[in-house]
Design a protein around this motif. Sequence first.
Motif, PDB file in Angstrom:
ATOM      1  N   ASN A 154      27.417  -2.285  27.731  1.00 45.63           N
ATOM      2  CA  ASN A 154      27.663  -3.725  27.699  1.00 45.63           C
ATOM      3  C   ASN A 154      28.028  -4.171  26.283  1.00 45.63           C
ATOM      4  O   ASN A 154      28.960  -4.960  26.078  1.00 45.63           O
ATOM      5  N   ASP A 155      27.286  -3.671  25.304  1.00 49.52           N
ATOM      6  CA  ASP A 155      27.556  -4.058  23.918  1.00 49.52           C
ATOM      7  C   ASP A 155      28.914  -3.527  23.458  1.00 49.52           C
ATOM      8  O   ASP A 155      29.655  -4.227  22.749  1.00 49.52           O
ATOM      9  N   GLU A 156      29.256  -2.303  23.881  1.00 48.68           N
ATOM     10  CA  GLU A 156      30.546  -1.740  23.499  1.00 48.68           C
ATOM     11  C   GLU A 156      31.696  -2.583  24.037  1.00 48.68           C
ATOM     12  O   GLU A 156      32.676  -2.854  23.326  1.00 48.68           O
ATOM     13  N   PHE A 157      31.596  -3.005  25.300  1.00 51.61           N
ATOM     14  CA  PHE A 157      32.674  -3.792  25.886  1.00 51.61           C
ATOM     15  C   PHE A 157      32.751  -5.162  25.228  1.00 51.61           C
ATOM     16  O   PHE A 157      33.849  -5.661  24.945  1.00 51.61           O
ATOM     17  N   VAL A 158      31.603  -5.775  24.998  1.00 46.89           N
ATOM     18  CA  VAL A 158      31.605  -7.097  24.372  1.00 46.89           C
ATOM     19  C   VAL A 158      32.256  -7.024  22.992  1.00 46.89           C
ATOM     20  O   VAL A 158      33.057  -7.897  22.618  1.00 46.89           O
ATOM     21  N   ARG A 159      31.929  -6.000  22.236  1.00 45.50           N
ATOM     22  CA  ARG A 159      32.539  -5.863  20.910  1.00 45.50           C
ATOM     23  C   ARG A 159      34.055  -5.731  21.025  1.00 45.50           C
ATOM     24  O   ARG A 159      34.813  -6.349  20.259  1.00 45.50           O
ATOM     25  N   ALA A 160      34.499  -4.921  21.993  1.00 48.20           N
ATOM     26  CA  ALA A 160      35.941  -4.735  22.166  1.00 48.20           C
ATOM     27  C   ALA A 160      36.621  -6.020  22.634  1.00 48.20           C
ATOM     28  O   ALA A 160      37.756  -6.314  22.239  1.00 48.20           O
ATOM     29  N   SER A 161      35.918  -6.802  23.460  1.00 50.75           N
ATOM     30  CA  SER A 161      36.532  -8.008  24.032  1.00 50.75           C
ATOM     31  C   SER A 161      36.662  -9.140  23.027  1.00 50.75           C
ATOM     32  O   SER A 161      37.325 -10.145  23.312  1.00 50.75           O
ATOM     33  N   ARG A 162      36.077  -8.980  21.841  1.00 47.60           N
ATOM     34  CA  ARG A 162      36.205 -10.031  20.834  1.00 47.60           C
ATOM     35  C   ARG A 162      37.633 -10.200  20.338  1.00 47.60           C
ATOM     36  O   ARG A 162      37.956 -11.206  19.723  1.00 47.60           O
ATOM     37  N   GLN A 163      38.493  -9.221  20.638  1.00 45.88           N
ATOM     38  CA  GLN A 163      39.905  -9.354  20.275  1.00 45.88           C
ATOM     39  C   GLN A 163      40.691 -10.136  21.329  1.00 45.88           C
ATOM     40  O   GLN A 163      41.870 -10.454  21.120  1.00 45.88           O
ATOM     41  N   LEU A 164      40.061 -10.469  22.471  1.00 46.33           N
ATOM     42  CA  LEU A 164      40.744 -11.184  23.530  1.00 46.33           C
ATOM     43  C   LEU A 164      40.613 -12.690  23.319  1.00 46.33           C
ATOM     44  O   LEU A 164      39.539 -13.183  22.976  1.00 46.33           O
ATOM     45  N   SER A 165      41.680 -13.406  23.569  1.00 46.96           N
ATOM     46  CA  SER A 165      41.634 -14.861  23.442  1.00 46.96           C
ATOM     47  C   SER A 165      40.850 -15.468  24.598  1.00 46.96           C
ATOM     48  O   SER A 165      40.806 -14.903  25.702  1.00 46.96           O
ATOM     49  N   PRO A 166      40.233 -16.620  24.382  1.00 44.47           N
ATOM     50  CA  PRO A 166      39.579 -17.310  25.497  1.00 44.47           C
ATOM     51  C   PRO A 166      40.525 -17.541  26.680  1.00 44.47           C
ATOM     52  O   PRO A 166      40.133 -17.352  27.836  1.00 44.47           O
ATOM     53  N   GLN A 167      41.768 -17.919  26.407  1.00 44.30           N
ATOM     54  CA  GLN A 167      42.710 -18.172  27.489  1.00 44.30           C
ATOM     55  C   GLN A 167      42.968 -16.916  28.303  1.00 44.30           C
ATOM     56  O   GLN A 167      43.031 -16.959  29.538  1.00 44.30           O
ATOM     57  N   LEU A 168      43.115 -15.791  27.642  1.00 44.67           N
ATOM     58  CA  LEU A 168      43.354 -14.550  28.368  1.00 44.67           C
ATOM     59  C   LEU A 168      42.148 -14.177  29.222  1.00 44.67           C
ATOM     60  O   LEU A 168      42.307 -13.741  30.372  1.00 44.67           O
ATOM     61  N   MET A 169      40.948 -14.357  28.704  1.00 47.28           N
ATOM     62  CA  MET A 169      39.760 -14.023  29.498  1.00 47.28           C
ATOM     63  C   MET A 169      39.663 -14.926  30.717  1.00 47.28           C
ATOM     64  O   MET A 169      39.295 -14.473  31.815  1.00 47.28           O
ATOM     65  N   ILE A 170      39.988 -16.207  30.564  1.00 44.00           N
ATOM     66  CA  ILE A 170      39.989 -17.118  31.705  1.00 44.00           C
ATOM     67  C   ILE A 170      40.999 -16.632  32.751  1.00 44.00           C
ATOM     68  O   ILE A 170      40.706 -16.586  33.955  1.00 44.00           O
ATOM     69  N   GLU A 171      42.188 -16.244  32.301  1.00 45.15           N
ATOM     70  CA  GLU A 171      43.215 -15.768  33.228  1.00 45.15           C
ATOM     71  C   GLU A 171      42.783 -14.487  33.934  1.00 45.15           C
ATOM     72  O   GLU A 171      43.042 -14.306  35.131  1.00 45.15           O
ATOM     73  N   LEU A 172      42.129 -13.582  33.223  1.00 46.65           N
ATOM     74  CA  LEU A 172      41.671 -12.340  33.837  1.00 46.65           C
ATOM     75  C   LEU A 172      40.583 -12.598  34.879  1.00 46.65           C
ATOM     76  O   LEU A 172      40.593 -11.994  35.954  1.00 46.65           O
ATOM     77  N   LEU A 173      39.646 -13.485  34.565  1.00 43.99           N
ATOM     78  CA  LEU A 173      38.614 -13.825  35.544  1.00 43.99           C
ATOM     79  C   LEU A 173      39.237 -14.452  36.786  1.00 43.99           C
ATOM     80  O   LEU A 173      38.849 -14.133  37.925  1.00 43.99           O
ATOM     81  N   ASP A 174      40.195 -15.331  36.577  1.00 40.11           N
ATOM     82  CA  ASP A 174      40.865 -15.990  37.689  1.00 40.11           C
ATOM     83  C   ASP A 174      41.656 -14.991  38.532  1.00 40.11           C
ATOM     84  O   ASP A 174      41.738 -15.114  39.762  1.00 40.11           O
ATOM     85  N   HIS A 175      42.239 -13.995  37.891  1.00 34.83           N
ATOM     86  CA  HIS A 175      43.030 -12.986  38.596  1.00 34.83           C
ATOM     87  C   HIS A 175      42.148 -11.980  39.343  1.00 34.83           C
ATOM     88  O   HIS A 175      42.433 -11.620  40.495  1.00 34.83           O
ATOM     89  N   LEU A 176      41.091 -11.516  38.695  1.00 43.51           N
ATOM     90  CA  LEU A 176      40.257 -10.463  39.280  1.00 43.51           C
ATOM     91  C   LEU A 176      39.261 -11.000  40.293  1.00 43.51           C
ATOM     92  O   LEU A 176      38.856 -10.280  41.216  1.00 43.51           O
TER      93      LEU A 176
END
Length: 276
Positions: A85-107
């Motif tokens: 969980n910590d590894e993924f969270v660290r990696a996801s810090r490079q993702l924009s909030p907008q992209l994460m919203i779009e990914l949640l909406d898509h998946l």
Amino acid sequence: MMIFGPVIDVRPLFPCERQALLDLLGDLSPAEWAAPTVCPGWDVHDVVGHVLNDYMRRLSGARDGYGGAIFADDETLPAYLARTNDEFVRASRQLSPQLMIELLDHLGPRLDAMWAARDLHTAADLNVSWAATDVDSPAWLDIGREYTEFWVHQQQVRDAVSRPGAVEPDLMAPVLDVFARGLPHALRMHDRPEGSTAHLEVLGPAGGRWGVARQDRRWRMADPEGEPAARVSMDQDTFWRLATRGITVEEARRRSKASGDEELTAAITALLAVIA
């Protein structure tokens, strides 16, 4: 298994819970995305990254049958989850909030379709260890556990940015109901005469009453009837935070009313509904 009580079908609620989350996230300022949460070391962006990880992990494992988990030497499941969980969270810090919203909406709809195809009475993809460790969990309890995971993380974000919401009874009541299925496991170390019972009452619009009974040398979910050997009452906010350790056991006990068998009431007020 009657150990866990009657079936809860939360599948229709995933789109509603997710839309509430997406509406919330779309309204956050950059400062709010950086707000600290109750999760140690994680801000709002990190919690959202963790939810995204949950989406992808379940689709990869349960839908696609992809076994990508690699445990370190002698690593326990809680330790593995904490590390990855910590590894993924660290990696996801490079993702924009907008992209994460779009990914949640898509998946999200793909997760919904996966859940909809499941037979609720088959064995779970992942056992719910906080409900039992010696019998297999049913699929409905595993799916219910996933719903509680998403709902709780949404509440953690809402707490961090002081935005109330998603506590309507239709969204919150199933969370409390699923958490209550941890009662038999919470009492597992306390042997009592056959037929002994204990009751939990959760007060509030989303609350309810649950019972457990001693039958065939184990505790099982049962209708909360008659006079129990132990009784605990707390409000709905206290219960979900206790179950996820958003508050300490001691704080939950201060907020609760208990009567009867003190060992049983202590066990009920130490109920845990997350892997730790």
